[in-house]
Design an enzyme around this catalytic site. Structure first.
Site, mmCIF file in Angstrom:
data_model
loop_
_atom_site.group_PDB
_atom_site.id
_atom_site.type_symbol
_atom_site.label_atom_id
_atom_site.label_comp_id
_atom_site.label_asym_id
_atom_site.label_seq_id
_atom_site.Cartn_x
_atom_site.Cartn_y
_atom_site.Cartn_z
ATOM 1 C CG ASP A 156 -24.565 -93.031 -46.482
ATOM 2 O OD1 ASP A 156 -25.217 -93.937 -46.019
ATOM 3 O OD2 ASP A 156 -25.124 -92.104 -47.090
ATOM 4 C CE1 TYR A 157 -14.930 -91.913 -43.141
ATOM 5 C CE2 TYR A 157 -15.705 -91.838 -41.080
ATOM 6 C CZ TYR A 157 -14.707 -91.656 -42.025
ATOM 7 O OH TYR A 157 -13.361 -91.795 -41.221
ATOM 8 C CG LEU A 158 -19.471 -93.814 -38.737
ATOM 9 C CD1 LEU A 158 -20.512 -93.345 -37.429
ATOM 10 C CD2 LEU A 158 -17.990 -93.836 -38.176
ATOM 11 C CG LEU B 173 -20.560 -88.608 -39.049
ATOM 12 C CD1 LEU B 173 -19.541 -88.865 -38.035
ATOM 13 C CD2 LEU B 173 -19.978 -88.089 -40.361
ATOM 14 C CE LYS C 129 -12.294 -94.617 -42.480
ATOM 15 N NZ LYS C 129 -11.044 -95.014 -43.093
#
Length: 210
Positions: free
Chosen positions: A121-123, A119, A126
């Protein structure tokens, strides 16, 4: 009643946020939707809508808005454009509109995105959005839940600025925390993590500043 703009209103968690706001005596929800055909489901519930695309200008969505809940996400498809830059656009527009509070749905792990291979890239997106909000002039709450489930809400959580443990939490309970953060003074300018636990949500807020 305060008008609350919900970005991500059509999502699983966003839908629950709308229902909680609708039944509240303090707030009136405004559902932000990307497409005209998405408005009908909210009109049927007598919920106001506003058209807004996080990949475009969103300043028009802030008319007469008192507070914002950002629960939008790209589902991993456009993490930089939506989860990161879309959030930044909403923060900028909220600052200009002098919104009273901005509640951000983030994620556990957003403080150290490099530690998650799957995760990352997502984190990272965020993390960037959270940092941008923390550096803004807005009053904010950044809520970082563990893994989201569709289980029934328990109304009980574990909450800390850093939990140092993994865990899960129902979308129902996350929605409760987000909505309560709109008016809970203990959450002002705070970033905290939540998972399923044994403490009533209202009581758990007392632990934020510890």
């Amino acid at each position: 009643m305060e008008q609350v703009l919900v970005a991500g209103a059509t999502g699983n968690t966003g839908h629950k946020i709308i229902q909680l706001l609708k039944s509240s005596q303090y707030f009136e929800p405004i559902a932000m939707v990307r497409k005209e055909e998405q408005q009908a489901q909210f009109r049927a519930q007598q919920v106001q809508t506003v058209l807004g695309d996080l990949e475009k200008d969103v300043s028009h969505t802030m008319k007469q808005i008192d507070k914002v809940i950002f629960a939008a996400g790209s589902g991993g498809k456009k993490v930089e454009a939506v989860d990161q830059e879309g959030a930044k656009k909403m923060i900028q527009a909220s600052e200009k509109a002098k919104v009273k509070k901005f509640v951000m749905l983030s994620s556990m792990g957003a403080d150290q995105p490099e530690q998650s291979e799957e995760l990352k890239d997502y984190l990272r997106a965020k993390h960037e959005a959270d940092a941008y909000l923390q550096a803004s002039q807005l009053n904010y709450s950044i809520v970082r839940p563990g893994r989201l489930t569709n289980d029934k809400g328990l109304g009980k959580i574990q909450l800390s600025k850093s939990l140092n443990t993994q865990g899960q939490i129902s979308r129902n309970d996350v929605a409760q925390v987000l909505v309560r953060s709109l008016h809970e003074a203990a959450t002002n300018k705070q970033t905290f993590e939540i998972i399923q636990g044994d403490t009533l949500i209202g009581e758990a807020f007392k632990d934020i500043k510890q």
